[in-house]
Scaffold this motif. Structure first.
Motif, PDB file in Angstrom:
ATOM      1  N   MET A   1       0.802  -1.227   0.000  1.00  0.00           N
ATOM      2  CA  MET A   1       0.000   0.000   0.000  1.00  0.00           C
ATOM      3  C   MET A   1       0.839   1.283   0.000  1.00  0.00           C
ATOM      4  O   MET A   1       0.375   2.331  -0.469  1.00  0.00           O
ATOM      5  CB  MET A   1      -0.930   0.018   1.221  1.00  0.00           C
ATOM      6  CG  MET A   1      -2.120  -0.919   1.101  1.00  0.00           C
ATOM      7  SD  MET A   1      -2.960  -1.115   2.690  1.00  0.00           S
ATOM      8  CE  MET A   1      -3.630   0.505   2.939  1.00  0.00           C
ATOM      9  N   LEU A   2       2.064   1.200   0.537  1.00  0.00           N
ATOM     10  CA  LEU A   2       2.833   2.438   0.733  1.00  0.00           C
ATOM     11  C   LEU A   2       3.004   3.292  -0.532  1.00  0.00           C
ATOM     12  O   LEU A   2       2.755   4.503  -0.476  1.00  0.00           O
ATOM     13  CB  LEU A   2       4.199   2.118   1.351  1.00  0.00           C
ATOM     14  CG  LEU A   2       4.214   2.033   2.880  1.00  0.00           C
ATOM     15  CD1 LEU A   2       5.610   1.667   3.386  1.00  0.00           C
ATOM     16  CD2 LEU A   2       3.776   3.359   3.504  1.00  0.00           C
ATOM     17  N   PRO A   3       3.404   2.708  -1.666  1.00  0.00           N
ATOM     18  CA  PRO A   3       3.569   3.571  -2.850  1.00  0.00           C
ATOM     19  C   PRO A   3       2.262   4.264  -3.246  1.00  0.00           C
ATOM     20  O   PRO A   3       2.287   5.416  -3.685  1.00  0.00           O
ATOM     21  CB  PRO A   3       4.012   2.596  -3.944  1.00  0.00           C
ATOM     22  CG  PRO A   3       4.588   1.435  -3.215  1.00  0.00           C
ATOM     23  CD  PRO A   3       3.824   1.322  -1.940  1.00  0.00           C
ATOM     24  N   ALA A   4       1.132   3.571  -3.054  1.00  0.00           N
ATOM     25  CA  ALA A   4      -0.158   4.171  -3.403  1.00  0.00           C
ATOM     26  C   ALA A   4      -0.514   5.286  -2.429  1.00  0.00           C
ATOM     27  O   ALA A   4      -1.056   6.332  -2.813  1.00  0.00           O
ATOM     28  CB  ALA A   4      -1.241   3.108  -3.397  1.00  0.00           C
ATOM     29  N   LYS A   5      -0.191   5.070  -1.163  1.00  0.00           N
ATOM     30  CA  LYS A   5      -0.451   6.129  -0.180  1.00  0.00           C
ATOM     31  C   LYS A   5       0.402   7.350  -0.499  1.00  0.00           C
ATOM     32  O   LYS A   5      -0.043   8.490  -0.363  1.00  0.00           O
ATOM     33  CB  LYS A   5      -0.134   5.628   1.224  1.00  0.00           C
ATOM     34  CG  LYS A   5      -1.191   4.700   1.793  1.00  0.00           C
ATOM     35  CD  LYS A   5      -0.864   4.374   3.230  1.00  0.00           C
ATOM     36  CE  LYS A   5      -1.983   3.634   3.921  1.00  0.00           C
ATOM     37  NZ  LYS A   5      -1.532   3.118   5.238  1.00  0.00           N
ATOM     38  N   LYS A   6       1.637   7.089  -0.916  1.00  0.00           N
ATOM     39  CA  LYS A   6       2.517   8.190  -1.276  1.00  0.00           C
ATOM     40  C   LYS A   6       1.937   8.950  -2.479  1.00  0.00           C
ATOM     41  O   LYS A   6       1.920  10.178  -2.504  1.00  0.00           O
ATOM     42  CB  LYS A   6       3.916   7.645  -1.594  1.00  0.00           C
ATOM     43  CG  LYS A   6       4.847   8.604  -2.291  1.00  0.00           C
ATOM     44  CD  LYS A   6       5.149   9.823  -1.443  1.00  0.00           C
ATOM     45  CE  LYS A   6       5.815  10.907  -2.282  1.00  0.00           C
ATOM     46  NZ  LYS A   6       5.877  12.187  -1.599  1.00  0.00           N
ATOM     47  N   LEU A   7       1.420   8.207  -3.450  1.00  0.00           N
ATOM     48  CA  LEU A   7       0.829   8.836  -4.628  1.00  0.00           C
ATOM     49  C   LEU A   7      -0.378   9.683  -4.222  1.00  0.00           C
ATOM     50  O   LEU A   7      -0.580  10.778  -4.735  1.00  0.00           O
ATOM     51  CB  LEU A   7       0.423   7.757  -5.636  1.00  0.00           C
ATOM     52  CG  LEU A   7      -0.055   8.248  -6.998  1.00  0.00           C
ATOM     53  CD1 LEU A   7       1.048   9.020  -7.699  1.00  0.00           C
ATOM     54  CD2 LEU A   7      -0.498   7.071  -7.862  1.00  0.00           C
ATOM     55  N   GLY A   8      -1.147   9.156  -3.279  1.00  0.00           N
ATOM     56  CA  GLY A   8      -2.218   9.943  -2.670  1.00  0.00           C
ATOM     57  C   GLY A   8      -3.383  10.243  -3.590  1.00  0.00           C
ATOM     58  O   GLY A   8      -4.077  11.246  -3.408  1.00  0.00           O
ATOM     59  N   LYS A   9      -3.616   9.398  -4.588  1.00  0.00           N
ATOM     60  CA  LYS A   9      -4.721   9.677  -5.500  1.00  0.00           C
ATOM     61  C   LYS A   9      -6.017   9.012  -5.054  1.00  0.00           C
ATOM     62  O   LYS A   9      -7.085   9.351  -5.536  1.00  0.00           O
ATOM     63  CB  LYS A   9      -4.365   9.207  -6.911  1.00  0.00           C
ATOM     64  CG  LYS A   9      -3.474  10.198  -7.633  1.00  0.00           C
ATOM     65  CD  LYS A   9      -3.474   9.968  -9.133  1.00  0.00           C
ATOM     66  CE  LYS A   9      -2.707  11.070  -9.828  1.00  0.00           C
ATOM     67  NZ  LYS A   9      -2.131  10.625 -11.107  1.00  0.00           N
ATOM     68  N   LYS A  10      -5.876   8.048  -4.141  1.00  0.00           N
ATOM     69  CA  LYS A  10      -7.063   7.317  -3.706  1.00  0.00           C
ATOM     70  C   LYS A  10      -7.165   7.363  -2.193  1.00  0.00           C
ATOM     71  O   LYS A  10      -6.178   7.635  -1.498  1.00  0.00           O
ATOM     72  CB  LYS A  10      -6.976   5.854  -4.167  1.00  0.00           C
ATOM     73  CG  LYS A  10      -7.015   5.695  -5.666  1.00  0.00           C
ATOM     74  CD  LYS A  10      -6.828   4.242  -6.045  1.00  0.00           C
ATOM     75  CE  LYS A  10      -6.925   4.079  -7.554  1.00  0.00           C
ATOM     76  NZ  LYS A  10      -6.470   2.752  -7.982  1.00  0.00           N
ATOM     77  N   SER A  11      -8.354   7.068  -1.704  1.00  0.00           N
ATOM     78  CA  SER A  11      -8.536   7.045  -0.256  1.00  0.00           C
ATOM     79  C   SER A  11      -7.899   5.771   0.304  1.00  0.00           C
ATOM     80  O   SER A  11      -7.630   4.820  -0.430  1.00  0.00           O
ATOM     81  CB  SER A  11     -10.026   7.048   0.083  1.00  0.00           C
ATOM     82  OG  SER A  11     -10.574   5.786  -0.217  1.00  0.00           O
ATOM     83  N   ALA A  12      -7.656   5.781   1.611  1.00  0.00           N
ATOM     84  CA  ALA A  12      -7.015   4.639   2.247  1.00  0.00           C
ATOM     85  C   ALA A  12      -7.817   3.359   2.021  1.00  0.00           C
ATOM     86  O   ALA A  12      -7.245   2.286   1.808  1.00  0.00           O
ATOM     87  CB  ALA A  12      -6.846   4.907   3.740  1.00  0.00           C
ATOM     88  N   GLU A  13      -9.152   3.480   2.028  1.00  0.00           N
ATOM     89  CA  GLU A  13      -9.996   2.282   1.844  1.00  0.00           C
ATOM     90  C   GLU A  13      -9.819   1.726   0.435  1.00  0.00           C
ATOM     91  O   GLU A  13      -9.664   0.521   0.239  1.00  0.00           O
ATOM     92  CB  GLU A  13     -11.480   2.615   2.077  1.00  0.00           C
ATOM     93  CG  GLU A  13     -11.839   2.941   3.520  1.00  0.00           C
ATOM     94  CD  GLU A  13     -11.411   4.343   3.914  1.00  0.00           C
ATOM     95  OE1 GLU A  13     -11.496   5.266   3.061  1.00  0.00           O
ATOM     96  OE2 GLU A  13     -10.970   4.529   5.067  1.00  0.00           O
TER      97      GLU A  13
ATOM     98  N   ALA B   1      -5.048  -3.197  -3.045  1.00  0.00           N
ATOM     99  CA  ALA B   1      -3.899  -4.005  -2.638  1.00  0.00           C
ATOM    100  C   ALA B   1      -4.321  -5.452  -2.438  1.00  0.00           C
ATOM    101  O   ALA B   1      -3.641  -6.389  -2.871  1.00  0.00           O
ATOM    102  CB  ALA B   1      -3.289  -3.435  -1.366  1.00  0.00           C
ATOM    103  N   ILE B   2      -5.460  -5.630  -1.781  1.00  0.00           N
ATOM    104  CA  ILE B   2      -5.943  -6.998  -1.544  1.00  0.00           C
ATOM    105  C   ILE B   2      -6.236  -7.677  -2.878  1.00  0.00           C
ATOM    106  O   ILE B   2      -5.945  -8.866  -3.073  1.00  0.00           O
ATOM    107  CB  ILE B   2      -7.207  -6.977  -0.655  1.00  0.00           C
ATOM    108  CG1 ILE B   2      -6.877  -6.289   0.669  1.00  0.00           C
ATOM    109  CG2 ILE B   2      -7.794  -8.366  -0.494  1.00  0.00           C
ATOM    110  CD1 ILE B   2      -7.004  -7.099   1.897  1.00  0.00           C
ATOM    111  N   LYS B   3      -6.796  -6.888  -3.779  1.00  0.00           N
ATOM    112  CA  LYS B   3      -7.114  -7.454  -5.095  1.00  0.00           C
ATOM    113  C   LYS B   3      -5.841  -7.950  -5.789  1.00  0.00           C
ATOM    114  O   LYS B   3      -5.806  -9.073  -6.328  1.00  0.00           O
ATOM    115  CB  LYS B   3      -7.809  -6.387  -5.958  1.00  0.00           C
ATOM    116  CG  LYS B   3      -8.808  -6.948  -6.946  1.00  0.00           C
ATOM    117  CD  LYS B   3      -9.613  -5.837  -7.614  1.00  0.00           C
ATOM    118  CE  LYS B   3      -8.821  -5.176  -8.707  1.00  0.00           C
ATOM    119  NZ  LYS B   3      -9.488  -3.970  -9.253  1.00  0.00           N
TER     120      LYS B   3
END
Ligand SMILES: Nc1ncnc2c1ncn2[C@@H]1O[C@H](COP(=O)(O)OP(=O)(O)OP(=O)(O)O)[C@@H](O)[C@H]1O
Ligand SMILES: [Mg+2]
Lengths: 419, 231
Positions: B110-122, B128-130
């Motif tokens: 999840m970290l790279p996606a959180k860094k990108l910040g384009k989507k909500s945490a949910e 990520a699970i997918k």
């Protein structure tokens, strides 16, 4: 949002490596606590010693030195007309040295806004006798309440109460050495014989102990009137005036001014206690040197521990950068990590430093010189705590900042290849 | 207009190592990888494959020549800009997995996606699970990343590379550390990504069988590209 993520990464680093984090934090704690304990204790002791001296010493002491008159009667009788009047072998007159116009002078001094208080004294040589024994001594007629207010005489009364002396013209407080030598105590009577041959009998209402044997063996305190009666003098007979100022620094210039204005001898505290002054300066230098050394040593300790903590994380820095975290992100992560550890360790250090100081301040410390002091003196000055926590934060910040700054500019591959 | 579809375009890339002695490791490398292409790089050990891949992935900036990503020149960008490019456009799978040991598998992904910040945490967690499910490792999602097997780690690294749906995925011998069963598994995943999702892939490999299943093999020798084999 972004900072939240970085902070969360920092927190994860700390919590997953709890042992290393705790060691790093304890390094900070140890440094800060040691600094606070030592500085509090050292300045506490210094303050006690300084206070001791300053508390009981007048800032300016006025008296009249026994000396031959500068103008001899011959000079007054025959104003010089080009002739020399030479009188050989002049000797001062034998008489108690009083301050002229002492009572108006005292009033004038008390009205001076620079002066916290001024007390008059009548001091006289006397013999103490009880039974067959006779001791040489010095009687001080004082206003005991003023002496207590300005010079804390009550701190050195080990038995009895100063109020019993106040208003009682037949009472006396004697030095502990006198009491011991004459084996007398509170409630007993003592006879005083003055140089003029006057004899009075007084009742002992207190025992005085300064801790200096040469004082305790001779000194005693009575009311001013009692001393005047002993010497056979009138109510305007005053031998000494002790002055306490608001500002100690003004003692020297004011003493000079008084000597000139009022035709008395005026000694300021700096002149009277030059060697004490030097001692204070040296003690202060030692205290500063020790605290600065402690801070530097603590600072290096903190820096080293945290630095290692972060260097171990170099791999993580490279991985974070490879996956798209920027150099600034990485710096933010490691600085927050360092500051979290520094803050927690520092606060714990303050608490432990304070607790140990409290503990020390309750340890018994008994000495003859200080009858009112029963425990070790500790200085709880808040500035030590502020310096301590500031220092902890600055050194942890640097410990996080410097390696992170280095890592910031490096290509992630350089770190990974270096493995 | 094939050129417009170029995801990666390298122009005259040269690199010299100065330590311990001057060593010209990459010589005039120029080539293009187009959108949806699955390209493999082969060559003898030491011919400069990893070095090239690090430059293409912007993790090494010490080179001369020009590098374009989606037709944008990225040579000479600031480190901050490059970090953003890596985050959004490049998924990298190392030979060694390089996961963050303090974090769980899920968090690593999840970290790279959180860094990108384009989507909500949910949303990020859902994605990520997918991805983990697709790679058949969703059962270890909550484990710490150092507590899983080597094959699982490598798949987690792939999941991490996929999470931001990058323009290109690069792999440096991503199966080099795995046994044959696990490496077959990982290779199958790459093929699937290429065929089914139309992803662009650039993979360094020593495995000829694997290379034969890609669209094109780039062969390197002594710091040069000597041949492109389309298949
Ligand atoms: N940091 C470095 N400093 C100096 N020379 C290096 C450095 N890294 C690699 N080299 C040299 O550059 C050449 C290319 O290295 P590179 O890692 O790119 O090879 P490779 O093709 O990936 O080999 P392999 O298949 O074994 O992984 C090698 O000869 C290597 O010795
Ligand atoms: Mg390699």
């Amino acid at each position: 949002m972004e900072y939240k993520l970085l902070l969360q990464i920092a927190k994860t680093h700390i919590t997953t490596r709890l042992k290393q984090s705790a060691i790093a934090a304890l390094g900070v704690t140890f440094g800060i606590a040691t600094f606070i304990i030592l500085v509090s204790f050292m300045t506490g002791l210094n303050g006690l010693l300084d206070g001791l001296m300053l508390d009981r010493t007048p800032h300016i002491h006025l008296y009249n030195e026994v000396a031959p008159s500068k103008k001899q009667p011959l000079d007054l009788a025959t104003p010089t007309l080009g002739d020399w009047n030479i009188v050989r072998s002049i000797k001062p007159r034998q008489r108690p040295s009083r301050i002229h116009n002492a009572l108006p002078l005292l009033k004038l001094l008390k009205d001076n806004p620079d002066i916290l208080g001024a007390t008059a004294q009548v001091s006289s040589q006397a013999f103490y006798t009880a039974g067959a024994l006779e001791l040489n001594g010095l009687v001080n007629g004082v206003n005991i309440l003023e002496e207590a207010r300005l010079f804390n005489i009550d701190d050195y009364i080990i038995e009895g109460d100063i109020k019993d002396l106040y208003q009682n013209e037949n009472a006396i407080i004697i030095g502990a050495g006198i009491a011991q030598k004459l084996s007398i105590g509170i409630g007993d009577r003592i006879q005083l014989v003055s140089a003029q041959g006057n004899r009075i009998t007084l009742k002992i209402t207190g025992i005085y102990q300064s801790g200096l044997a040469e004082i305790d063996n001779i000194q005693s305190y009575t009311n001013i009137k009692t001393a005047q009666r002993l010497m056979g003098e009138k109510a305007n007979f005053i031998t000494d005036i002790n002055i306490k100022l608001h500002d100690l620094e003004k003692a020297a210039p004011m003493a000079q001014q008084f000597a000139r204005l009022y035709d008395v001898t005026a000694i300021d505290i700096g002149t009277a206690n030059a060697q004490f002054d030097t001692g204070t300066t040296i003690r202060n230098i030692i205290t500063y040197a020790v605290s600065i050394t402690l801070l530097i040593v603590a600072g290096f300790g903190i820096y080293n521990i945290l630095n290692m903590f972060i260097y171990e994380k170099m791999n993580d820095i490279a991985i974070l950068k490879a996956t798209g975290f920027s150099g600034n992100d990485v710096m933010y992560i490691f600085i927050s990590q360092a500051l979290i550890i520094g803050t927690l360790g520092g606060i714990l250090g303050l608490v432990i430093g304070w607790s140990c100081s409290v503990l020390i301040s309750h340890l018994p410390f008994e000495t003859d010189a200080l009858p009112t002091i029963t425990t070790y003196p500790v200085n709880f000055d808040s500035s030590f705590y502020i310096i301590g926590i500031t220092f902890a934060l600055v050194s942890t910040f640097l410990a996080g900042y410097l390696p992170a700054k280095k890592a910031k500019g490096i290509d992630p591959v350089t770190i990974l290849r270096g493995q | 207009m094939k050129d417009n579809q170029a995801v990666i375009r390298a122009k005259n890339i040269n690199k010299v190592f100065h330590e311990p002695v001057d060593f010209h490791v990459l010589k005039d490398i120029s080539f293009t990888v187009n959108r949806g292409e699955f390209v493999s790089i082969m060559g003898k050990s030491g011919c400069g494959k990893s070095t090239l891949l690090y430059i293409l992935s912007t993790m090494d900036t010490d080179y001369s020549g020009e590098l374009y990503l989606n037709n944008r020149l990225i040579t000479g960008n600031t480190p901050e800009q490059l970090a953003a490019v890596r985050n959004e456009h490049i998924g990298f799978v190392f030979q060694f997995h390089y996961l963050l040991p303090e974090f769980s598998v899920l968090e690593n992904v999840m970290l790279p996606a959180k860094k990108l910040g384009k989507k909500s945490a949910e949303e990020i967690e859902h994605d990520a699970i997918k991805v983990l499910k697709m790679l058949d490792i969703d059962h270890v999602a909550r484990s710490k990343s150092y507590r899983i097997s080597g094959g699982e780690k490598q798949r987690v690294a792939i999941a991490r590379a996929l999470i931001n749906e990058p323009s290109i995925i690069m792999g440096d011998e991503p199966t080099g550390n795995l046994d044959s069963k696990n490496s077959d598994n990982v290779l199958a995943i790459f093929r699937e990504l290429a065929v089914e999702k139309g992803l662009t892939l650039l993979i360094v490999t020593h495995d000829l069988d694997f290379a034969h299943q890609t669209d094109r093999i780039i062969t390197m020798e002594d710091g040069r590209i000597i041949k492109h084999t389309n298949q």
